[in-house]
Design an enzyme around this catalytic site. Structure first.
Site, mmCIF file in Angstrom:
data_model
loop_
_atom_site.group_PDB
_atom_site.id
_atom_site.type_symbol
_atom_site.label_atom_id
_atom_site.label_comp_id
_atom_site.label_asym_id
_atom_site.label_seq_id
_atom_site.Cartn_x
_atom_site.Cartn_y
_atom_site.Cartn_z
ATOM 1 N N HIS A 212 0.842 -1.199 0.000
ATOM 2 C CA HIS A 212 0.000 0.000 0.000
ATOM 3 C C HIS A 212 0.872 1.242 0.000
ATOM 4 O O HIS A 212 1.981 1.252 0.565
ATOM 5 C CB HIS A 212 -0.977 0.012 1.185
ATOM 6 C CG HIS A 212 -0.353 0.086 2.545
ATOM 7 N ND1 HIS A 212 -0.096 1.287 3.175
ATOM 8 C CD2 HIS A 212 0.057 -0.879 3.411
ATOM 9 C CE1 HIS A 212 0.438 1.050 4.362
ATOM 10 N NE2 HIS A 212 0.543 -0.254 4.534
ATOM 11 N N ASP B 42 -0.480 4.412 0.819
ATOM 12 C CA ASP B 42 -0.999 5.444 1.721
ATOM 13 C C ASP B 42 -0.318 5.311 3.079
ATOM 14 O O ASP B 42 0.309 4.284 3.391
ATOM 15 C CB ASP B 42 -2.512 5.332 1.865
ATOM 16 C CG ASP B 42 -2.954 4.009 2.465
ATOM 17 O OD1 ASP B 42 -2.434 2.955 2.043
ATOM 18 O OD2 ASP B 42 -3.821 4.013 3.365
ATOM 19 N N ASP C 159 6.314 1.552 6.503
ATOM 20 C CA ASP C 159 4.896 1.164 6.381
ATOM 21 C C ASP C 159 4.190 2.083 5.385
ATOM 22 O O ASP C 159 3.596 3.066 5.775
ATOM 23 C CB ASP C 159 4.227 1.245 7.758
ATOM 24 C CG ASP C 159 2.786 0.790 7.746
ATOM 25 O OD1 ASP C 159 2.419 0.015 6.847
ATOM 26 O OD2 ASP C 159 2.019 1.209 8.636
ATOM 27 N N GLU D 82 -5.250 1.428 2.545
ATOM 28 C CA GLU D 82 -5.028 0.385 3.556
ATOM 29 C C GLU D 82 -5.152 0.919 4.969
ATOM 30 O O GLU D 82 -5.710 0.246 5.845
ATOM 31 C CB GLU D 82 -3.649 -0.250 3.358
ATOM 32 C CG GLU D 82 -3.431 -1.527 4.140
ATOM 33 C CD GLU D 82 -2.933 -1.302 5.579
ATOM 34 O OE1 GLU D 82 -3.018 -2.242 6.403
ATOM 35 O OE2 GLU D 82 -2.460 -0.180 5.868
ATOM 36 N N GLU D 83 -4.641 2.109 5.209
ATOM 37 C CA GLU D 83 -4.671 2.671 6.549
ATOM 38 C C GLU D 83 -6.069 3.136 6.952
ATOM 39 O O GLU D 83 -6.275 3.553 8.094
ATOM 40 C CB GLU D 83 -3.688 3.842 6.656
ATOM 41 C CG GLU D 83 -2.235 3.499 6.365
ATOM 42 C CD GLU D 83 -1.596 2.592 7.411
ATOM 43 O OE1 GLU D 83 -2.313 2.141 8.334
ATOM 44 O OE2 GLU D 83 -0.390 2.329 7.311
ATOM 45 N N ASP E 132 4.120 -6.448 4.635
ATOM 46 C CA ASP E 132 3.477 -5.346 5.349
ATOM 47 C C ASP E 132 3.347 -5.678 6.839
ATOM 48 O O ASP E 132 2.416 -5.255 7.500
ATOM 49 C CB ASP E 132 2.094 -5.062 4.750
ATOM 50 C CG ASP E 132 1.464 -3.782 5.298
ATOM 51 O OD1 ASP E 132 2.222 -2.904 5.757
ATOM 52 O OD2 ASP E 132 0.227 -3.676 5.279
ATOM 53 N N HIS F 62 -26.413 17.852 35.428
ATOM 54 C CA HIS F 62 -25.541 18.376 36.478
ATOM 55 C C HIS F 62 -25.531 17.363 37.625
ATOM 56 O O HIS F 62 -26.577 17.005 38.168
ATOM 57 C CB HIS F 62 -26.084 19.730 36.947
ATOM 58 C CG HIS F 62 -25.142 20.482 37.840
ATOM 59 N ND1 HIS F 62 -24.740 20.014 39.065
ATOM 60 C CD2 HIS F 62 -24.547 21.708 37.674
ATOM 61 C CE1 HIS F 62 -23.934 20.893 39.617
ATOM 62 N NE2 HIS F 62 -23.795 21.940 38.795
ATOM 63 N N THR G 64 -18.101 18.021 36.401
ATOM 64 C CA THR G 64 -19.054 17.248 37.209
ATOM 65 C C THR G 64 -20.364 17.070 36.460
ATOM 66 O O THR G 64 -21.382 17.685 36.760
ATOM 67 C CB THR G 64 -19.290 17.945 38.560
ATOM 68 O OG1 THR G 64 -19.740 19.287 38.314
ATOM 69 C CG2 THR G 64 -18.022 17.977 39.380
ATOM 70 N N SER H 63 -4.316 -8.107 12.673
ATOM 71 C CA SER H 63 -5.124 -8.590 11.561
ATOM 72 C C SER H 63 -4.724 -7.867 10.281
ATOM 73 O O SER H 63 -4.508 -6.658 10.282
ATOM 74 C CB SER H 63 -6.614 -8.347 11.823
ATOM 75 O OG SER H 63 -7.021 -8.913 13.049
ATOM 76 N N HIS I 130 3.106 3.600 12.418
ATOM 77 C CA HIS I 130 1.932 4.298 12.966
ATOM 78 C C HIS I 130 2.285 5.231 14.125
ATOM 79 O O HIS I 130 1.428 5.969 14.585
ATOM 80 C CB HIS I 130 0.852 3.315 13.470
ATOM 81 C CG HIS I 130 0.174 2.551 12.395
ATOM 82 N ND1 HIS I 130 -1.110 2.064 12.517
ATOM 83 C CD2 HIS I 130 0.583 2.188 11.154
ATOM 84 C CE1 HIS I 130 -1.455 1.418 11.411
ATOM 85 N NE2 HIS I 130 -0.434 1.487 10.565
#
Length: 588
Positions: free
Chosen positions: A174, A176, A207, A241-242, A272, A305, A411, A498, A526
């Site tokens: 890839h 990108d 990458d 791909e990314e 990759d 609140h 809060t 994956s 990354h």
């Protein structure tokens, strides 16, 4: 990195449009159906269904190493290695050109043209090498936000002698990259390739622009050494791909039909992923799948609140904490009933693969910044730790959308919160089955809270695990190439992450996919200061080049040429009768 000393060298040469034309080259005169008029690359030789009865010719079809001497590969190796070593400066310069193009796929409104520019830059390079190349319009056309999607690059290089009889390998990569900026914590401009201490820092260096270009550099070396390619080489490079590989899965299915670009591919190779360590190469034969979930709880229409309303409403955040904590315990054990039912036991043969893997638990703690915090892992020995990462499922909690997460104090009672978690799946686990188990578990848990709030579970994304055969000839060719370059056989590893494209290629074509990583474990893909070691760049080109010659040594029919009915699950179980990567057991 700059504070540790060393010499910085900025590598950001200007792009040279005069170096090559981006005009489309048509493979005129070659038959084959096409998806679009712009797709001009049919198979190298269209295969046809045999008219002879497959029943009378059925027998075991195994790949054997040919009896021919390896002298041709060895005689090629020496000048090839010398050429690669001498061309290192060129490779770094050209990688600098590629890195300077910010092809960020997560921001199409601002970077679509950069992705297309990266595609056209690569296309021009391929055409200068004599390859046939075209840009396939993305089959999905636009993403969910209506943004135009980048094309997919398809290219082919033919073996010099009798290409119609030679095996064909398709190399995926890839072009990108992930977003990056100096303000994120980089020590240098992420889109200016910077060399320091024999490391090349830049977004996409490892990458995946470095590995993608390595295929072109290996082919270029053959051209300059006047050595013909020993096999047919096809390239399929994407630009999304990314961001989920949008359009790639549709393209793979269409291009795998008879007469199309992928229908004559015999082997796939992907670079990759990364080594498990910093020094020893590996081949990856398994990946975990994934089931990514969201669970939402709503208690009212708007935030409240906590001083005014606290104690008077059933708070969504309280329910969410109970639900999320019911999924996994602090030791990583998944608490959802039935999750482990389809996980196969470890065989002695599988267990033995872990014995020789080079891996240090203490270095692993240091690399992942655990050493200075807890100094403790879930498992304290190599085999159990790697199996927990690779071959067993795991559940991770990622965050809660809608809850306050900024600095200081707010809060507020959130009106609606959405918990995000995922389960990494292993072979034989089906995302659809996992979805049912998780939904049933959370519904049961929520009912036990006696909460009047609204709860909903969604499977956001599911992908099956992938497991190949490390004894397949495709892997054996990659292992021999690695040994010729590094002087040792690679480790055989699985990964916890994956890569859905891997399964997509294999399921659509029934051909074997080999993951041949060339980057090191500390390349920081990354992350800030992504880098590619010069040593890995140079040796990676060498491995990929020799791999082509090792594939050429394999004898036997082209696996893609088979047009018989596929084997049944029962037939696939016959001992020794089938090696994955063939559609059946017959020769036409």
């Amino acid at each position: 990195q700059g504070q540790r000393g060393g010499h910085d060298r900025a590598l950001n040469p200007a792009l040279d449009p005069a170096r090559g034309s981006s005009t489309t080259v048509e493979a005129s005169g070659r038959p084959g159906r096409h998806l679009e008029d712009t797709v001009k690359l049919p198979p190298l030789q269209p295969t046809r269904r045999s008219s002879r009865s497959v029943q009378t010719q059925r027998f075991v079809c195994l790949y054997l190493l040919s009896a021919m001497s390896s002298s041709y590969t060895d005689s090629f190796a020496a000048p090839f290695f010398a050429h690669v070593d001498a061309s290192t400066a060129q490779y770094i310069s050209e990688l600098g050109e590629a890195v300077s193009i910010p092809s960020v796929s997560s921001d199409l409104p601002n970077h679509l043209q950069d992705i297309i520019r990266m595609m056209e830059w690569t296309k021009a390079y391929i055409e200068r090498l004599g390859g046939e190349c075209s840009l396939l319009p993305n089959p999905v056309k636009v993403d969910d936000e209506g943004n135009e999607l980048p094309p997919i690059l398809l290219a082919a290089f033919h073996a010099d002698e009798s290409p119609e009889t030679k095996k064909t390998v398709c190399c995926y990569a890839h072009l990108d990259v992930q977003p990056a900026s100096k303000e994120d914590g980089w020590d240098s401009d992420p889109f200016v390739l910077t060399e320091k201490d024999d490391k090349l820092y830049g977004r996409g260096a490892t990458d995946d622009k470095g590995p993608a270009l390595s295929w072109l550099w290996a082919i270029q070396a053959h051209r300059k050494l006047q050595v013909g390619l020993p096999v047919n080489v096809k390239l399929m490079f994407e630009g999304m791909e990314e961001s989920g590989s949008v359009g790639m899965f549709e393209a793979i299915r269409m291009l795998s039909k008879e007469g199309e670009f992928l229908s004559d591919v015999d082997f796939f190779c992907i670079s990759d992923n990364y080594w498990i360590g910093q020094t020893k190469p590996c081949l990856t034969y398994g990946l975990r799948g994934m089931a990514a979930f969201s669970v939402s709880v709503q208690c009212c229409e708007q935030d409240l609140h906590s001083g005014v309303m606290g104690g008077s409403v059933h708070e969504a955040m309280t329910d969410m904490v109970h639900l999320m904590s019911s999924l996994v315990d602090s030791s990583g054990k998944i608490l959802v009933p039935g999750i482990m039912d389809d996980v196969l036991p470890v065989t002695p043969e599988e267990s033995a693969l872990y014995d020789t893997i080079e891996f240090d638990c203490e270095e692993y703690k240091k690399d992942n910044k655990v050493k200075t915090v807890s100094d403790k892992l879930v498992h304290d020995n190599k085999k159990d730790l790697l199996m927990a990462r690779w071959r067993y499922p795991s559940l991770s909690l990622h965050g809660i959308e809608g809850a306050f997460s900024g600095a200081g104090t707010k809060t507020v009672i959130p009106a609606k919160v959405i918990g995000k978690f995922s389960i990494r799946l292993v072979p034989d686990q089906n995302p659809a089955t996992i979805e049912k188990l998780v939904t049933q578990h959370l519904n049961t848990k929520f009912a036990s809270l006696n909460s009047p709030n609204k709860m909903e579970v969604k499977l956001q994304h599911g992908a099956r695990a992938w497991l190949s055969d490390p004894k397949h000839p495709n892997f054996e060719a990659a292992a021999r190439a690695t040994e010729k370059v590094y002087g040792l056989l690679p480790d055989y590893t699985r990964e916890g992450g994956s890569i859905p494209i891997t399964s997509a290629f294999e399921e659509a074509t029934k051909m074997n996919v080999c993951l041949l990583p060339v980057g090191a474990c500390d390349d920081m893909a990354h992350s800030q200061n992504e880098k590619y070691n010069k040593r890995n760049l140079v040796n990676g080109i060498k491995v990929l080049g020799i791999y082509l010659h090792e594939l050429a040594k394999l004898t036997g029919p082209k696996p893609s040429a088979c047009r018989c009915a596929e084997l049944t699950d029962e037939e696939l179980m016959e001992p020794g009768a089938f090696m994955r990567g063939f559609k059946c057991k017959c020769i036409m």
